[in-house]
Design a protein around this motif. Sequence first.
Motif, PDB file in Angstrom:
ATOM      1  N   VAL A  62      -4.482  -0.162  10.093  1.00 21.90           N
ATOM      2  CA  VAL A  62      -5.009  -1.231   9.244  1.00 21.90           C
ATOM      3  C   VAL A  62      -3.986  -2.321   8.929  1.00 21.90           C
ATOM      4  O   VAL A  62      -4.318  -3.509   8.976  1.00 21.90           O
ATOM      5  CB  VAL A  62      -5.612  -0.641   7.944  1.00 21.90           C
ATOM      6  CG1 VAL A  62      -5.813  -1.713   6.879  1.00 21.90           C
ATOM      7  CG2 VAL A  62      -6.932   0.041   8.247  1.00 21.90           C
ATOM      8  N   PRO A  63      -2.717  -1.986   8.573  1.00 26.76           N
ATOM      9  CA  PRO A  63      -1.782  -3.074   8.263  1.00 26.76           C
ATOM     10  C   PRO A  63      -1.632  -4.099   9.380  1.00 26.76           C
ATOM     11  O   PRO A  63      -1.438  -5.294   9.101  1.00 26.76           O
ATOM     12  CB  PRO A  63      -0.463  -2.321   7.998  1.00 26.76           C
ATOM     13  CG  PRO A  63      -0.898  -0.986   7.492  1.00 26.76           C
ATOM     14  CD  PRO A  63      -2.126  -0.661   8.287  1.00 26.76           C
ATOM     15  N   PRO A  77      -8.501 -13.937   0.463  1.00 25.63           N
ATOM     16  CA  PRO A  77      -9.813 -13.409   0.843  1.00 25.63           C
ATOM     17  C   PRO A  77      -9.765 -11.962   1.310  1.00 25.63           C
ATOM     18  O   PRO A  77     -10.712 -11.203   1.078  1.00 25.63           O
ATOM     19  CB  PRO A  77     -10.243 -14.342   1.998  1.00 25.63           C
ATOM     20  CG  PRO A  77      -9.460 -15.586   1.813  1.00 25.63           C
ATOM     21  CD  PRO A  77      -8.153 -15.146   1.234  1.00 25.63           C
ATOM     22  N   VAL A  78      -8.670 -11.562   1.952  1.00 24.52           N
ATOM     23  CA  VAL A  78      -8.554 -10.173   2.411  1.00 24.52           C
ATOM     24  C   VAL A  78      -8.393  -9.238   1.214  1.00 24.52           C
ATOM     25  O   VAL A  78      -8.958  -8.134   1.190  1.00 24.52           O
ATOM     26  CB  VAL A  78      -7.376 -10.015   3.392  1.00 24.52           C
ATOM     27  CG1 VAL A  78      -7.335  -8.593   3.943  1.00 24.52           C
ATOM     28  CG2 VAL A  78      -7.491 -11.005   4.540  1.00 24.52           C
ATOM     29  N   VAL A  79      -7.639  -9.670   0.200  1.00 21.98           N
ATOM     30  CA  VAL A  79      -7.499  -8.876  -1.014  1.00 21.98           C
ATOM     31  C   VAL A  79      -8.862  -8.672  -1.674  1.00 21.98           C
ATOM     32  O   VAL A  79      -9.226  -7.555  -2.080  1.00 21.98           O
ATOM     33  CB  VAL A  79      -6.516  -9.541  -2.000  1.00 21.98           C
ATOM     34  CG1 VAL A  79      -6.584  -8.867  -3.377  1.00 21.98           C
ATOM     35  CG2 VAL A  79      -5.093  -9.475  -1.460  1.00 21.98           C
ATOM     36  N   VAL A  80      -9.642  -9.748  -1.778  1.00 24.49           N
ATOM     37  CA  VAL A  80     -10.981  -9.651  -2.383  1.00 24.49           C
ATOM     38  C   VAL A  80     -11.867  -8.703  -1.581  1.00 24.49           C
ATOM     39  O   VAL A  80     -12.554  -7.848  -2.144  1.00 24.49           O
ATOM     40  CB  VAL A  80     -11.622 -11.044  -2.487  1.00 24.49           C
ATOM     41  CG1 VAL A  80     -13.096 -10.938  -2.863  1.00 24.49           C
ATOM     42  CG2 VAL A  80     -10.882 -11.898  -3.507  1.00 24.49           C
ATOM     43  N   ALA A  81     -11.849  -8.844  -0.253  1.00 24.99           N
ATOM     44  CA  ALA A  81     -12.657  -7.960   0.591  1.00 24.99           C
ATOM     45  C   ALA A  81     -12.240  -6.499   0.434  1.00 24.99           C
ATOM     46  O   ALA A  81     -13.080  -5.595   0.409  1.00 24.99           O
ATOM     47  CB  ALA A  81     -12.550  -8.392   2.056  1.00 24.99           C
ATOM     48  N   SER A  82     -10.923  -6.258   0.304  1.00 21.60           N
ATOM     49  CA  SER A  82     -10.443  -4.887   0.155  1.00 21.60           C
ATOM     50  C   SER A  82     -10.939  -4.278  -1.161  1.00 21.60           C
ATOM     51  O   SER A  82     -11.277  -3.088  -1.223  1.00 21.60           O
ATOM     52  CB  SER A  82      -8.913  -4.848   0.203  1.00 21.60           C
ATOM     53  OG  SER A  82      -8.335  -5.349  -0.995  1.00 21.60           O
ATOM     54  N   PHE A 116      -5.668  -3.613   0.923  1.00 17.33           N
ATOM     55  CA  PHE A 116      -5.157  -4.209  -0.316  1.00 17.33           C
ATOM     56  C   PHE A 116      -3.636  -4.251  -0.312  1.00 17.33           C
ATOM     57  O   PHE A 116      -3.024  -5.304  -0.517  1.00 17.33           O
ATOM     58  CB  PHE A 116      -5.669  -3.410  -1.513  1.00 17.33           C
ATOM     59  CG  PHE A 116      -5.113  -3.883  -2.830  1.00 17.33           C
ATOM     60  CD1 PHE A 116      -5.682  -4.954  -3.499  1.00 17.33           C
ATOM     61  CD2 PHE A 116      -4.012  -3.262  -3.414  1.00 17.33           C
ATOM     62  CE1 PHE A 116      -5.166  -5.401  -4.713  1.00 17.33           C
ATOM     63  CE2 PHE A 116      -3.493  -3.692  -4.623  1.00 17.33           C
ATOM     64  CZ  PHE A 116      -4.076  -4.767  -5.269  1.00 17.33           C
ATOM     65  N   TRP A 117      -3.005  -3.090  -0.077  1.00 16.51           N
ATOM     66  CA  TRP A 117      -1.554  -3.041  -0.146  1.00 16.51           C
ATOM     67  C   TRP A 117      -0.890  -3.800   0.997  1.00 16.51           C
ATOM     68  O   TRP A 117       0.270  -4.203   0.887  1.00 16.51           O
ATOM     69  CB  TRP A 117      -1.073  -1.590  -0.158  1.00 16.51           C
ATOM     70  CG  TRP A 117      -1.341  -0.927  -1.464  1.00 16.51           C
ATOM     71  CD1 TRP A 117      -2.226   0.076  -1.714  1.00 16.51           C
ATOM     72  CD2 TRP A 117      -0.730  -1.233  -2.719  1.00 16.51           C
ATOM     73  NE1 TRP A 117      -2.206   0.409  -3.046  1.00 16.51           N
ATOM     74  CE2 TRP A 117      -1.294  -0.371  -3.694  1.00 16.51           C
ATOM     75  CE3 TRP A 117       0.236  -2.142  -3.113  1.00 16.51           C
ATOM     76  CZ2 TRP A 117      -0.927  -0.404  -5.027  1.00 16.51           C
ATOM     77  CZ3 TRP A 117       0.610  -2.168  -4.454  1.00 16.51           C
ATOM     78  CH2 TRP A 117       0.035  -1.310  -5.385  1.00 16.51           C
ATOM     79  N   SER A 118      -1.624  -4.012   2.088  1.00 15.36           N
ATOM     80  CA  SER A 118      -1.065  -4.750   3.225  1.00 15.36           C
ATOM     81  C   SER A 118      -1.107  -6.256   3.017  1.00 15.36           C
ATOM     82  O   SER A 118      -0.473  -6.993   3.776  1.00 15.36           O
ATOM     83  CB  SER A 118      -1.821  -4.389   4.509  1.00 15.36           C
ATOM     84  OG  SER A 118      -1.700  -3.019   4.800  1.00 15.36           O
ATOM     85  N   THR A 119      -1.852  -6.723   2.010  1.00 16.27           N
ATOM     86  CA  THR A 119      -2.005  -8.171   1.829  1.00 16.27           C
ATOM     87  C   THR A 119      -1.694  -8.675   0.429  1.00 16.27           C
ATOM     88  O   THR A 119      -1.450  -9.864   0.244  1.00 16.27           O
ATOM     89  CB  THR A 119      -3.449  -8.606   2.193  1.00 16.27           C
ATOM     90  OG1 THR A 119      -4.385  -7.811   1.439  1.00 16.27           O
ATOM     91  CG2 THR A 119      -3.720  -8.411   3.673  1.00 16.27           C
ATOM     92  N   VAL A 120      -1.690  -7.790  -0.576  1.00 19.09           N
ATOM     93  CA  VAL A 120      -1.525  -8.282  -1.942  1.00 19.09           C
ATOM     94  C   VAL A 120      -0.145  -8.895  -2.156  1.00 19.09           C
ATOM     95  O   VAL A 120       0.001  -9.877  -2.907  1.00 19.09           O
ATOM     96  CB  VAL A 120      -1.792  -7.144  -2.958  1.00 19.09           C
ATOM     97  CG1 VAL A 120      -0.703  -6.071  -2.902  1.00 19.09           C
ATOM     98  CG2 VAL A 120      -1.912  -7.707  -4.369  1.00 19.09           C
ATOM     99  N   PHE A 121       0.883  -8.383  -1.493  1.00 24.09           N
ATOM    100  CA  PHE A 121       2.225  -8.955  -1.668  1.00 24.09           C
ATOM    101  C   PHE A 121       2.319 -10.341  -1.033  1.00 24.09           C
ATOM    102  O   PHE A 121       3.032 -11.210  -1.535  1.00 24.09           O
ATOM    103  CB  PHE A 121       3.272  -8.008  -1.081  1.00 24.09           C
ATOM    104  CG  PHE A 121       3.391  -6.717  -1.834  1.00 24.09           C
ATOM    105  CD1 PHE A 121       4.093  -6.651  -3.023  1.00 24.09           C
ATOM    106  CD2 PHE A 121       2.785  -5.567  -1.372  1.00 24.09           C
ATOM    107  CE1 PHE A 121       4.198  -5.471  -3.738  1.00 24.09           C
ATOM    108  CE2 PHE A 121       2.881  -4.384  -2.073  1.00 24.09           C
ATOM    109  CZ  PHE A 121       3.583  -4.322  -3.266  1.00 24.09           C
ATOM    110  N   THR A 122       1.596 -10.541   0.056  1.00 26.85           N
ATOM    111  CA  THR A 122       1.529 -11.877   0.645  1.00 26.85           C
ATOM    112  C   THR A 122       0.803 -12.834  -0.287  1.00 26.85           C
ATOM    113  O   THR A 122       1.226 -13.984  -0.469  1.00 26.85           O
ATOM    114  CB  THR A 122       0.807 -11.821   2.007  1.00 26.85           C
ATOM    115  OG1 THR A 122       1.482 -10.895   2.852  1.00 26.85           O
ATOM    116  CG2 THR A 122       0.796 -13.188   2.677  1.00 26.85           C
TER     117      THR A 122
END
Length: 426
Positions: A62-63, A77-82, A116-122
């Motif tokens: 997934v990452p 948008p990826v965070v919201v989708a997650s 979520f964890w793969s994109t929230v820091f970005t």
Amino acid sequence: MGAHPGGRSRGGAVLVAALTVDSIGNGLFLPLSLVYFLRLTDVPLALLGVLLSAATVLTLPVPLWAGSLADRVGALPVVVASQLLQAAGYLAYAWVRGPVGVFVAAALVAVGVRFFWSTVFTAVADHADGSPGGWTRDTWYAISNGARTAGLAVGGLTTGVVVADGRAATYRAVAYAAAACFALAAVLIAACVRIPPPAGGPAGSGRGGYATLVRERPFLALIGLNTVFALSSMMLGLALPTVMLTDLRGPAWLTSAVLAGNAFLVALLSAPVGTRLPRHRRTRAVALAAALWTVWGVAMATLGPGRLGVVAALLVAATLLFTVAEVVHAPASAALAAAAAPVAARGRYLAAFQYSFALASMVAPAFFGTLYEVGTAAPWLALALLNALGVVGVLLLERRLPPAALRDPPRAAGGRPRAGANATTE
């Protein structure tokens, strides 16, 4: 979720609040884990373990996808989708009865968590770059870490109270509440948070894909070193219940008190520490955290059974070392990885950085269990040695990282970095 017309981020307070609500949802379900399915389904414990492990293994690629998506369409948008995916998974939790349902529901949640964890820091880094205030990425990461920790603690304590009656309806209510938390967090972010396009160019453009990443040895070394630090950050919660029961022979409430105190201090100290971290090189902050974990490991290795007051005092003192290390490491390491990544490929680089945590979570149980069988002090001494080597590794890596990655340049009045500012001075 496009850019704000003024070219600046907005909704920072809402973003932090949404991350807190998201963590409350995680905290609500964290104490249940296997117990939930044991209580509400007829699936045997051994099969449940296999199903939940299989659902987690499913998320390993997934990452890679998440990072590419973050660079193409933006991280927000990826965070919201997650979060919506996790909400759907927890809704399914309330209805599952058999093995297939358990696997599908667990897979929905696990995939959502990994996205979520793969994109929230970005997303946080992108927001910090466009923030009109004076906060650096380090401060934003620190505030976010404190908010998430507070949310986890609130959720966990709430669940501990409400499921005491053991009724099936109460367990399902917790699943519904967790789903509502994730849905609310997604709505808050989608409606109120705006992030401008990155200054380095359109998302997904330019150099810096995965092919480039695997040739960047300093960043790969950073991932490797952070695996040790991620392992250290997980060890208190993973090992303390077993150590308390079999080695220290203390009461179970002491474990709960120590873990709750750790969470409270992380939530309390994250903001003040986060405002001071930007004064120092990120590599030095990470090295300090590793040094504290080294001392913590040695301290844990020396603990043994004895008078409750003495054991409690020593354990609390050791845990304070762990807590300070955690508070310093979390924002400094995330900010270091974000600053070392090319802006156009930040999503992919930070997603790859998350593999350090994924690998640590897979290794941690075997690391502790195997060494603990050798001797009760063995895992702690091994962890201390790894962190001592980590201190040396980080200081050597400092010379190989881009100077601008070590510390953000001073910000001008509008919140943007001053042109030509030098970030390398100590």
